[in-house]
Design a protein around this motif. Sequence first.
Motif, PDB file in Angstrom:
ATOM      1  N   UNK A  36       1.104  -1.285   0.212  1.00 44.00           N
ATOM      2  CA  UNK A  36       0.064   0.075   0.005  1.00 44.00           C
ATOM      3  C   UNK A  36       0.760   1.363   0.399  1.00 44.00           C
ATOM      4  N   UNK A  37       1.875   1.374   0.656  1.00 38.99           N
ATOM      5  CA  UNK A  37       2.789   2.177   0.804  1.00 38.99           C
ATOM      6  C   UNK A  37       4.342   2.707  -0.780  1.00 38.99           C
ATOM      7  N   UNK A  38       4.063   1.842  -1.197  1.00 37.52           N
ATOM      8  CA  UNK A  38       5.379   1.737  -1.822  1.00 37.52           C
ATOM      9  C   UNK A  38       4.438   0.679  -3.305  1.00 37.52           C
ATOM     10  N   UNK A  39       5.075   1.250  -4.402  1.00 37.58           N
ATOM     11  CA  UNK A  39       4.652   0.190  -5.725  1.00 37.58           C
ATOM     12  C   UNK A  39       5.980  -1.173  -6.388  1.00 37.58           C
ATOM     13  N   UNK A  40       5.539  -1.915  -5.499  1.00 30.18           N
ATOM     14  CA  UNK A  40       7.291  -3.759  -5.589  1.00 30.18           C
ATOM     15  C   UNK A  40       6.620  -4.212  -6.538  1.00 30.18           C
ATOM     16  N   UNK A  41       7.354  -5.044  -7.146  1.00 30.44           N
ATOM     17  CA  UNK A  41       7.781  -5.802  -8.240  1.00 30.44           C
ATOM     18  C   UNK A  41       7.399  -7.724  -7.232  1.00 30.44           C
ATOM     19  N   UNK A  42       7.299  -8.137  -8.661  1.00 33.46           N
ATOM     20  CA  UNK A  42       6.402  -9.602  -7.396  1.00 33.46           C
ATOM     21  C   UNK A  42       7.886  -9.772  -7.286  1.00 33.46           C
ATOM     22  N   UNK A  43       9.034 -10.203  -8.150  1.00 34.13           N
ATOM     23  CA  UNK A  43      10.196 -10.276  -7.384  1.00 34.13           C
ATOM     24  C   UNK A  43      10.501 -10.250  -6.204  1.00 34.13           C
ATOM     25  N   UNK A  44       9.911  -8.705  -5.798  1.00 33.30           N
ATOM     26  CA  UNK A  44      10.163  -8.286  -4.491  1.00 33.30           C
ATOM     27  C   UNK A  44       9.044  -8.386  -3.227  1.00 33.30           C
ATOM     28  N   UNK A  45       7.846  -8.853  -3.649  1.00 31.87           N
ATOM     29  CA  UNK A  45       7.188  -9.495  -2.833  1.00 31.87           C
ATOM     30  C   UNK A  45       7.479 -11.315  -3.083  1.00 31.87           C
ATOM     31  N   UNK A  46       7.628 -11.974  -3.753  1.00 31.58           N
ATOM     32  CA  UNK A  46       7.873 -13.323  -3.528  1.00 31.58           C
ATOM     33  C   UNK A  46       9.160 -12.945  -2.391  1.00 31.58           C
ATOM     34  N   UNK A  47      10.089 -12.239  -2.178  1.00 32.02           N
ATOM     35  CA  UNK A  47      11.394 -11.744  -1.157  1.00 32.02           C
ATOM     36  C   UNK A  47      10.289 -11.943  -0.570  1.00 32.02           C
ATOM     37  N   UNK A  48       9.395 -11.044   0.259  1.00 37.54           N
ATOM     38  CA  UNK A  48       9.090 -10.654   1.447  1.00 37.54           C
ATOM     39  C   UNK A  48       7.923 -11.834   1.798  1.00 37.54           C
ATOM     40  N   UNK A  49       7.384 -12.526   1.072  1.00 36.35           N
ATOM     41  CA  UNK A  49       7.140 -13.965   1.308  1.00 36.35           C
ATOM     42  C   UNK A  49       7.990 -14.582   2.393  1.00 36.35           C
ATOM     43  N   UNK A  50       8.983 -15.170   1.099  1.00 41.17           N
ATOM     44  CA  UNK A  50       9.582 -16.116   1.409  1.00 41.17           C
ATOM     45  C   UNK A  50      10.611 -15.726   2.765  1.00 41.17           C
ATOM     46  N   UNK A  51      10.846 -14.658   3.534  1.00 39.11           N
ATOM     47  CA  UNK A  51      11.545 -14.124   4.536  1.00 39.11           C
ATOM     48  C   UNK A  51      10.915 -13.854   5.310  1.00 39.11           C
ATOM     49  N   UNK A  52       9.577 -14.370   5.615  1.00 43.28           N
ATOM     50  CA  UNK A  52       8.397 -14.181   6.557  1.00 43.28           C
ATOM     51  C   UNK A  52       8.424 -15.853   6.835  1.00 43.28           C
ATOM     52  N   UNK A  53       8.672 -16.866   5.586  1.00 46.26           N
ATOM     53  CA  UNK A  53       8.297 -17.693   6.044  1.00 46.26           C
ATOM     54  C   UNK A  53       7.564 -18.282   5.306  1.00 46.26           C
ATOM     55  N   UNK A  54       6.784 -17.875   4.116  1.00 46.17           N
ATOM     56  CA  UNK A  54       6.041 -18.497   3.034  1.00 46.17           C
ATOM     57  C   UNK A  54       6.831 -19.318   2.473  1.00 46.17           C
ATOM     58  N   UNK A  55       6.390 -21.222   1.775  1.00 43.63           N
ATOM     59  CA  UNK A  55       6.748 -21.374   1.225  1.00 43.63           C
ATOM     60  C   UNK A  55       6.864 -21.373  -0.369  1.00 43.63           C
ATOM     61  N   UNK A  56       6.587 -21.660  -1.119  1.00 45.97           N
ATOM     62  CA  UNK A  56       7.084 -21.953  -2.645  1.00 45.97           C
ATOM     63  C   UNK A  56       5.414 -21.112  -3.200  1.00 45.97           C
ATOM     64  N   UNK A  57       4.862 -22.965  -3.128  1.00 44.24           N
ATOM     65  CA  UNK A  57       3.414 -22.876  -3.092  1.00 44.24           C
ATOM     66  C   UNK A  57       2.805 -21.928  -2.701  1.00 44.24           C
ATOM     67  N   UNK A  58       3.017 -21.433  -0.632  1.00 45.72           N
ATOM     68  CA  UNK A  58       1.619 -20.603  -0.686  1.00 45.72           C
ATOM     69  C   UNK A  58       2.086 -19.009  -1.228  1.00 45.72           C
ATOM     70  N   UNK A  59       3.420 -18.641  -1.297  1.00 47.46           N
ATOM     71  CA  UNK A  59       3.860 -17.395  -2.130  1.00 47.46           C
ATOM     72  C   UNK A  59       2.500 -17.579  -3.299  1.00 47.46           C
ATOM     73  N   UNK A  60       2.685 -18.335  -4.006  1.00 49.67           N
ATOM     74  CA  UNK A  60       2.325 -18.218  -5.297  1.00 49.67           C
ATOM     75  C   UNK A  60       1.110 -18.197  -5.107  1.00 49.67           C
ATOM     76  N   UNK A  61       0.165 -18.531  -4.156  1.00 48.36           N
ATOM     77  CA  UNK A  61      -0.542 -18.024  -3.771  1.00 48.36           C
ATOM     78  C   UNK A  61      -1.236 -16.220  -3.611  1.00 48.36           C
ATOM     79  N   UNK A  62      -0.524 -16.264  -3.248  1.00 44.95           N
ATOM     80  CA  UNK A  62      -0.818 -14.828  -1.804  1.00 44.95           C
ATOM     81  C   UNK A  62      -0.071 -13.962  -3.616  1.00 44.95           C
ATOM     82  N   UNK A  63       0.418 -14.461  -4.233  1.00 41.62           N
ATOM     83  CA  UNK A  63       1.322 -13.577  -5.585  1.00 41.62           C
ATOM     84  C   UNK A  63      -0.527 -13.177  -6.179  1.00 41.62           C
TER      85      UNK A  63
END
Length: 144
Positions: free
Chosen positions: A5-32
């Motif tokens: 909401x605060x800043x425009x992030x790329x998909x790559x950056x969002x995936x990195x954030x989700x992985x950093x928060x402990x989500x696996x590939x399937x979960x991050x794919x769903x969030x993306x």
Amino acid sequence: MGRLRRTQLSEHEVVALLVEHGLDDDESGEWIERYRRLGYLDDRRTAEQLVRIQHERRGRGSAFVRQELARRGIADDIAAEALAELDEEAEIEVASRIAERRAGQLRGLDRQTAERRLSAFLQRRGYSGSVVRQAVQAALDADR
């Protein structure tokens, strides 16, 4: 979600954030997918915004902007599309404006030294050699 909401992030950056928060590939794919559906993720829009901000507001050249897009994980084809809106005339105009402001600080130097320093300054900002030459010449001719 708050960061999106605060800043425009790329998909790559969002995936990195989700992985950093402990989500696996399937979960991050769903969030993306969810973020895409909600309109929070759009790499084309992100690339266009980065080009506009870096070039118009911050006075960066296309080489710098290209590196920034790559660093943010924007795909090459999307980056090329966004950078296509920058033409050499627009770059010369912005670089000339920056060079004219900077040339005032170089008044006490001989022309060759001023050219060298001003050229290096613009090159560090990501401008091509031809743009730098034109902007430096215009700025120093106007200042002298």
